[in-house]
Design a protein around this motif. Sequence first.
Motif, PDB file in Angstrom:
ATOM      1  N   ILE A  81       0.875  -1.176   0.000  1.00  9.80           N
ATOM      2  CA  ILE A  81       0.000   0.000   0.000  1.00  9.80           C
ATOM      3  C   ILE A  81       0.907   1.219   0.000  1.00  9.80           C
ATOM      4  O   ILE A  81       1.652   1.451   0.956  1.00  9.80           O
ATOM      5  CB  ILE A  81      -0.942   0.000   1.224  1.00  9.80           C
ATOM      6  CG1 ILE A  81      -1.903  -1.191   1.131  1.00  9.80           C
ATOM      7  CG2 ILE A  81      -1.706   1.314   1.313  1.00  9.80           C
ATOM      8  CD1 ILE A  81      -2.807  -1.366   2.345  1.00  9.80           C
ATOM      9  N   VAL A 110       0.342  -7.223  -5.284  1.00  6.29           N
ATOM     10  CA  VAL A 110      -0.721  -6.247  -5.544  1.00  6.29           C
ATOM     11  C   VAL A 110      -0.256  -4.901  -4.992  1.00  6.29           C
ATOM     12  O   VAL A 110       0.188  -4.825  -3.846  1.00  6.29           O
ATOM     13  CB  VAL A 110      -2.030  -6.669  -4.827  1.00  6.29           C
ATOM     14  CG1 VAL A 110      -3.113  -5.624  -5.011  1.00  6.29           C
ATOM     15  CG2 VAL A 110      -2.488  -8.029  -5.319  1.00  6.29           C
ATOM     16  N   LYS A 112      -1.408  -0.988  -4.226  1.00  5.00           N
ATOM     17  CA  LYS A 112      -2.504  -0.023  -4.141  1.00  5.00           C
ATOM     18  C   LYS A 112      -1.926   1.356  -3.871  1.00  5.00           C
ATOM     19  O   LYS A 112      -1.062   1.509  -2.997  1.00  5.00           O
ATOM     20  CB  LYS A 112      -3.443  -0.372  -2.974  1.00  5.00           C
ATOM     21  CG  LYS A 112      -4.182  -1.674  -3.131  1.00  5.00           C
ATOM     22  CD  LYS A 112      -5.514  -1.465  -3.795  1.00  5.00           C
ATOM     23  CE  LYS A 112      -6.224  -2.788  -4.008  1.00  5.00           C
ATOM     24  NZ  LYS A 112      -7.270  -2.685  -5.020  1.00  5.00           N
ATOM     25  N   VAL A 114      -2.672   5.122  -2.580  1.00  2.00           N
ATOM     26  CA  VAL A 114      -3.651   5.748  -1.695  1.00  2.00           C
ATOM     27  C   VAL A 114      -3.307   7.207  -1.420  1.00  2.00           C
ATOM     28  O   VAL A 114      -2.199   7.519  -0.970  1.00  2.00           O
ATOM     29  CB  VAL A 114      -3.680   5.001  -0.326  1.00  2.00           C
ATOM     30  CG1 VAL A 114      -4.747   5.585   0.573  1.00  2.00           C
ATOM     31  CG2 VAL A 114      -3.897   3.520  -0.529  1.00  2.00           C
ATOM     32  N   CYS A 137      -4.653   6.492  -9.048  1.00  2.00           N
ATOM     33  CA  CYS A 137      -4.796   6.451  -7.586  1.00  2.00           C
ATOM     34  C   CYS A 137      -5.997   5.548  -7.289  1.00  2.00           C
ATOM     35  O   CYS A 137      -7.093   5.772  -7.794  1.00  2.00           O
ATOM     36  CB  CYS A 137      -5.035   7.867  -7.061  1.00  2.00           C
ATOM     37  SG  CYS A 137      -5.407   7.928  -5.306  1.00  2.00           S
ATOM     38  N   ASP A 138      -5.785   4.500  -6.474  1.00  7.54           N
ATOM     39  CA  ASP A 138      -6.856   3.527  -6.251  1.00  7.54           C
ATOM     40  C   ASP A 138      -7.958   4.051  -5.336  1.00  7.54           C
ATOM     41  O   ASP A 138      -9.118   3.728  -5.514  1.00  7.54           O
ATOM     42  CB  ASP A 138      -6.262   2.236  -5.661  1.00  7.54           C
ATOM     43  CG  ASP A 138      -5.382   1.531  -6.662  1.00  7.54           C
ATOM     44  OD1 ASP A 138      -5.934   0.925  -7.580  1.00  7.54           O
ATOM     45  OD2 ASP A 138      -4.135   1.616  -6.543  1.00  7.54           O
ATOM     46  N   LEU A 152     -10.269   0.303   1.810  1.00  6.85           N
ATOM     47  CA  LEU A 152      -8.919   0.121   1.261  1.00  6.85           C
ATOM     48  C   LEU A 152      -8.399  -1.285   1.568  1.00  6.85           C
ATOM     49  O   LEU A 152      -7.959  -2.013   0.669  1.00  6.85           O
ATOM     50  CB  LEU A 152      -7.977   1.181   1.853  1.00  6.85           C
ATOM     51  CG  LEU A 152      -6.484   0.887   1.786  1.00  6.85           C
ATOM     52  CD1 LEU A 152      -5.991   0.893   0.328  1.00  6.85           C
ATOM     53  CD2 LEU A 152      -5.685   1.912   2.601  1.00  6.85           C
ATOM     54  N   SER A 155     -10.455  -4.077  -0.065  1.00  9.01           N
ATOM     55  CA  SER A 155     -10.163  -4.191  -1.494  1.00  9.01           C
ATOM     56  C   SER A 155      -8.806  -4.883  -1.708  1.00  9.01           C
ATOM     57  O   SER A 155      -8.660  -5.727  -2.607  1.00  9.01           O
ATOM     58  CB  SER A 155     -10.198  -2.795  -2.111  1.00  9.01           C
ATOM     59  OG  SER A 155      -9.243  -2.624  -3.084  1.00  9.01           O
ATOM     60  N   MET A 156      -7.838  -4.558  -0.859  1.00  6.57           N
ATOM     61  CA  MET A 156      -6.538  -5.247  -0.927  1.00  6.57           C
ATOM     62  C   MET A 156      -6.738  -6.742  -0.660  1.00  6.57           C
ATOM     63  O   MET A 156      -6.223  -7.594  -1.391  1.00  6.57           O
ATOM     64  CB  MET A 156      -5.580  -4.626   0.090  1.00  6.57           C
ATOM     65  CG  MET A 156      -4.258  -5.347   0.274  1.00  6.57           C
ATOM     66  SD  MET A 156      -3.286  -5.511  -1.241  1.00  6.57           S
ATOM     67  CE  MET A 156      -2.230  -4.076  -1.176  1.00  6.57           C
ATOM     68  N   ASN A 159      -8.194  -8.601  -3.572  1.00  2.43           N
ATOM     69  CA  ASN A 159      -7.204  -8.824  -4.646  1.00  2.43           C
ATOM     70  C   ASN A 159      -6.210  -9.926  -4.288  1.00  2.43           C
ATOM     71  O   ASN A 159      -5.606 -10.529  -5.167  1.00  2.43           O
ATOM     72  CB  ASN A 159      -6.437  -7.535  -4.948  1.00  2.43           C
ATOM     73  CG  ASN A 159      -7.271  -6.494  -5.648  1.00  2.43           C
ATOM     74  OD1 ASN A 159      -6.978  -5.314  -5.615  1.00  2.43           O
ATOM     75  ND2 ASN A 159      -8.359  -6.911  -6.272  1.00  2.43           N
TER      76      ASN A 159
END
Lengths: 161, 159
Positions: A81, A110, A112, A114, A137-138, A152, A155-156, A159
């Motif tokens: 992240i 993955v 992301k 933020v 930007c996610d 956040l 969603s991580m 994935n």
Amino acid sequence: MDISKKIILTGSFGVGKTSLFSRFIYSDFDDRYLTTIGVKVDKKTIDIKEHKLNMMLWDIAGEVAQDKVPLSYFLGAHGIIYVFDLTRPMTYNNIGTDIEYLKDILPEGVVKVVGNKKDLVTPEHIEKVISSLPIMCDITTSAKTGENVEDLFKSMGENLV
Amino acid sequence: MTFLERYKYNYFSRHSQLILFDFNGYLMESCDSLFSTQSFANTSMTSWFLFMESVFESLKTLEIGEKIKFNAVEPQFSALPGIYDFDFFIHLLDKQKICCWVINDCTEQYKQYQIMQQESNDLKIIQEHLHAEILKLRSTLEPTQKPLPQTSKRFPQER
């Protein structure tokens, strides 16, 4: 079924990584900025579909450039992240290079992106910042109000499962 | 043992602990200088030490002779309440691959460093906000007005 995944919180200093970490794990927020030295590790288990996902979070010391973060921290990581501060251009001016570097060292992971501290800026400012970025930007979050923080990490998790 | 050797031994043993474990995560030996491992003797370290849970699979991929270092770890483990450097070394013992975990208590040093880092980061953030304000003011100046002085070419932080 139980699954464990290691997730790194990274980005420049003072962007709110520890605040996001504390908000998600302890439902806590402290207005004072206290710099992180090295790495803090903690865990939270969430339900994703039919799985129990153990998210092992590594909150690491902020660095202006990601290539300054010790490589050992990324060992065995499944997700990253990358946090920037919507109020400080210095924290997203090099975002393209940083994300490219992170994808290089964790090609299967993955990532992301933020934008944090959305409570301090207007929707117009957020739009302007996001449209100026060379990458997507996610999500934008506020560790202070908690807005989008659960989303956040959920969603991580989705994935990663 | 001479006085100096005893002093040296006591000094270092107060700050370091060595633990040997196998690749199922079970303790083989520990000097217990920083914390007692007695109650963890028959359980895998991944079940009682979160940091180990998050790195164990990666440690298993290391070859004999390899080592890996994690600096300034705050492990969120009640028996290790400070800031530590962790070193992991892979060895062969009686034809069995084992791992030696060296814990160095660097809490005092990192606490000092943290104070300096905090001051440095606070200053940089103030500088960034001031720089943004100057740019904003400059953009609102009338063309006839004398422009504000240039900010340093070295600012903000360059890569």
